[in-house]
Design an enzyme around this catalytic site. Structure first.
Site, PDB file in Angstrom:
ATOM      1  N   GLU A  58       0.897  -1.305   0.147  1.00 31.10           N
ATOM      2  CA  GLU A  58      -0.248  -0.051   0.087  1.00 31.10           C
ATOM      3  C   GLU A  58       0.744   1.259  -0.045  1.00 31.10           C
ATOM      4  O   GLU A  58       1.803   1.142   0.990  1.00 31.10           O
ATOM      5  CB  GLU A  58      -1.039   0.003   1.093  1.00 31.10           C
ATOM      6  CG  GLU A  58      -2.244   0.545   1.055  1.00 31.10           C
ATOM      7  CD  GLU A  58      -3.087  -0.359   0.022  1.00 31.10           C
ATOM      8  OE1 GLU A  58      -2.904  -0.062  -1.104  1.00 31.10           O
ATOM      9  OE2 GLU A  58      -3.601  -1.495   0.751  1.00 31.10           O
ATOM     10  N   GLY A 152     -16.990   5.344  -3.061  1.00 30.69           N
ATOM     11  CA  GLY A 152     -16.299   5.777  -1.753  1.00 30.69           C
ATOM     12  C   GLY A 152     -16.140   4.812  -0.969  1.00 30.69           C
ATOM     13  O   GLY A 152     -15.466   4.787   0.370  1.00 30.69           O
ATOM     14  N   SER A 156     -12.007   1.351  -5.504  1.00 30.71           N
ATOM     15  CA  SER A 156     -11.649   1.569  -6.817  1.00 30.71           C
ATOM     16  C   SER A 156     -12.845   1.713  -7.659  1.00 30.71           C
ATOM     17  O   SER A 156     -12.754   1.281  -8.798  1.00 30.71           O
ATOM     18  CB  SER A 156     -10.579   1.035  -7.557  1.00 30.71           C
ATOM     19  OG  SER A 156      -9.395   0.885  -6.690  1.00 30.71           O
ATOM     20  N   ASP A 212      -4.642   1.051  -8.974  1.00 27.21           N
ATOM     21  CA  ASP A 212      -6.265   0.744  -9.447  1.00 27.21           C
ATOM     22  C   ASP A 212      -6.547   0.209 -10.716  1.00 27.21           C
ATOM     23  O   ASP A 212      -7.174  -0.909 -10.868  1.00 27.21           O
ATOM     24  CB  ASP A 212      -6.998   1.662  -8.826  1.00 27.21           C
ATOM     25  CG  ASP A 212      -6.781   2.246  -7.462  1.00 27.21           C
ATOM     26  OD1 ASP A 212      -6.084   1.514  -6.645  1.00 27.21           O
ATOM     27  OD2 ASP A 212      -6.959   3.273  -7.172  1.00 27.21           O
TER      28      ASP A 212
HETATM   29  C1  GLA Z   1      -5.231   4.625  -3.768  1.00 28.09           C
HETATM   30  C2  GLA Z   1      -4.720   4.963  -5.112  1.00 28.09           C
HETATM   31  C3  GLA Z   1      -3.615   4.021  -5.544  1.00 28.09           C
HETATM   32  C4  GLA Z   1      -2.719   3.587  -4.487  1.00 28.09           C
HETATM   33  C5  GLA Z   1      -3.467   3.301  -3.071  1.00 28.09           C
HETATM   34  C6  GLA Z   1      -2.489   3.073  -1.957  1.00 28.09           C
HETATM   35  O1  GLA Z   1      -5.881   3.346  -3.941  1.00 28.09           O
HETATM   36  O2  GLA Z   1      -5.580   5.185  -6.186  1.00 28.09           O
HETATM   37  O3  GLA Z   1      -2.902   4.474  -6.685  1.00 28.09           O
HETATM   38  O4  GLA Z   1      -1.764   4.722  -4.117  1.00 28.09           O
HETATM   39  O5  GLA Z   1      -4.420   4.117  -2.909  1.00 28.09           O
HETATM   40  O6  GLA Z   1      -1.822   2.048  -2.279  1.00 28.09           O
END
Ligand code: GLA
Length: 435
Positions: A58, A152, A156, A212
């Site tokens: 993450e 939300g 994604s 994502d």
């Molecule tokens: C969000 C962003 C991703 C990534 C995550 C954290 O989902 O869209 O690009 O940075 O946070 O891992």
């Protein structure tokens, strides 16, 4: 995409609520019905793209590190029909009373006169970005969105919308990039991913890293996607949880989650400044063995927030290492049981602690969810996605899913939080065409 409704409070002892995924047929029917109702015509087809959860890795993507997402069975469906002019007309169940009308020649990035509002930015933004990538000029289109990716929820929903648009336009504008779900063109998909990222960054104003969109476009059913964000290369890692009687339980905390409120960008900015002080292009360039020396350099720097940079760097470098180790465990060919399962769970737990303490992107709802899940028997639990709300995941014996979900509901009631929702994260197929 942000959520708008205020969810009701959790009630101790109440039944956990699961958010089901639409079947492909249900998705086709819902999107097609909406299209017919709004535009009085038949769509050229229905395309979809999945939401995702990240198993581990993450806040590593924009640092050139590793991530390990899977595609969800929850999808955004887009019924779309190409037009002969440059007009874009969009409708969703929430906006069926007022179709949005845009002009491909007039739209532009956030903060410019052509700025596109709300979810329209994710759809029209992909067309705009494909043209900027030299793939135009495109025709306009009419499209109806029907999504079952929770809004939300940190799952994604926006990337799903972008990727559904990208595969639809790839098809109706004969760009020839995506291939099919069964025979995907991975290089072509990587190019579509770039357009989706550009739409998100420039049209929607969210400075996200690309994990994502890669997940939604490049995952495989039954597999996790080891994504090397330095060069965009991928490895499909077998992840058949059902065979091991395991479930990856998603806990949608219903806590507010936004990637455009500055907190996400602040994390990204801190990483870039730390890399600059360390004299490397990306924090992924710091090997675990050099971490302590790198942290000493940051502490000795003149940065006024040196300790913050230390903490952020420690998270990124250790998280990439945890991801590498978890992938190695999954790939060793032995069943996911016993000591190996315990090690996978421990890596997930350690990831959450690092995100809580060093990266400071969790929130009480996420922390309570992982604590309650672990206490009820989860092998490991962590937040997933950007954080600041959104969702957590727990690796759970399938027989214990109900008990774990109930424990989370009860813990939420104790804390006076909104009622969470649950999803079953079965590793699913990437974006494609349904009919
Ligand atoms: C969000 C962003 C991703 C990534 C995550 C954290 O989902 O869209 O690009 O940075 O946070 O891992």
């Amino acid at each position: 995409m942000p959520r708008t409704e205020t969810p009701p409070a959790a009630v101790a002892g109440s039944e956990p609520v699961f958010s089901p995924a639409l079947s492909p047929q249900e998705g086709v029917e819902a999107a097609t019905d909406l299209f017919r109702e709004a535009f009085g015509a038949e769509p050229d087809g229905v395309w979809y793209a999945p939401g995702r959860v990240n198993v581990i890795g993450e806040h590593t993507d924009y640092n050139g590190g590793l991530a390990l997402p899977i595609a969800l069975p929850h999808r955004a469906h887009l019924a779309l029909r190409r037009r002969d002019d440059r007009t874009i007309r969009l409708v969703s169940p929430q906006t069926r009373e007022a179709i949005d009308v845009l002009d491909l020649d007039a739209i532009g990035p956030t903060g410019t006169p052509g700025e596109v509002r709300h979810w329209n930015a994710y759809v029209a933004g992909v067309a705009w970005a494909l043209e900027r990538d030299g793939l135009g000029p495109l025709r306009g289109f009419d499209a109806a969105l029907y999504s079952c990716v929770p809004l939300g929820g940190g799952l994604s929903s926006s990337a799903a919308l972008e990727c559904a648009t990208a595969v639809a336009l790839d098809d109706v504008c004969t760009l020839g990039l995506a291939g099919t779900v069964d025979t995907p063109d991975d290089a072509g998909r990587a190019r579509l991913v770039e357009a989706c990222i550009r739409a998100e960054n420039e049209m929607a104003g969210a400075p996200t890293g690309g994990m994502d969109q890669s997940a939604s476009m490049r995952c495989r059913a039954g597999h996790a996607l080891e994504l090397d964000c330095r060069d965009g290369s991928v490895v499909h890692v077998p992840f058949d949880l059902a065979a091991a009687d395991l479930t990856l339980l998603v806990i949608d905390t219903k806590a507010k989650h936004s990637l455009v409120d500055g907190q996400y960008g602040a994390r990204r900015d801190a990483c870039e400044r730390a890399a600059e002080i360390l004299g490397v292009p990306l924090l992924a360039d710091i090997e675990p063995g050099s971490l302590e020396a790198a942290l000493a350099t940051l502490r000795a720097s003149k940065a006024t927030d040196a300790e913050v940079l230390v903490a952020r760097t420690r998270h990124v470098v250790t998280e990439i290492d945890r991801t590498r180790r978890l992938v190695a465990l999954l790939q060793d060919g032995t069943p996911l049981t016993g000591e190996k399962l315990a090690q996978v769970g421990a890596l997930m737990d350690a990831s959450h602690e690092s995100l809580r303490v060093d990266y400071e992107v969790t929130c009480p709802e996420l922390d309570v969810a992982v604590q309650a899940a672990r206490a009820a028997g989860a092998h490991g639990a962590r937040m997933t996605g950007g954080g600041f709300g959104g969702s957590a995941i727990a690796l759970v014996d399938t027989a214990a899913v109900d008990a774990v979900a109930r424990a989370v509901v009860d813990a939420y009631a104790d804390h006076g939080f909104a009622a969470p929702a649950f999803l079953n994260a079965v590793p699913s197929a990437p974006a494609g065409r349904l009919v």
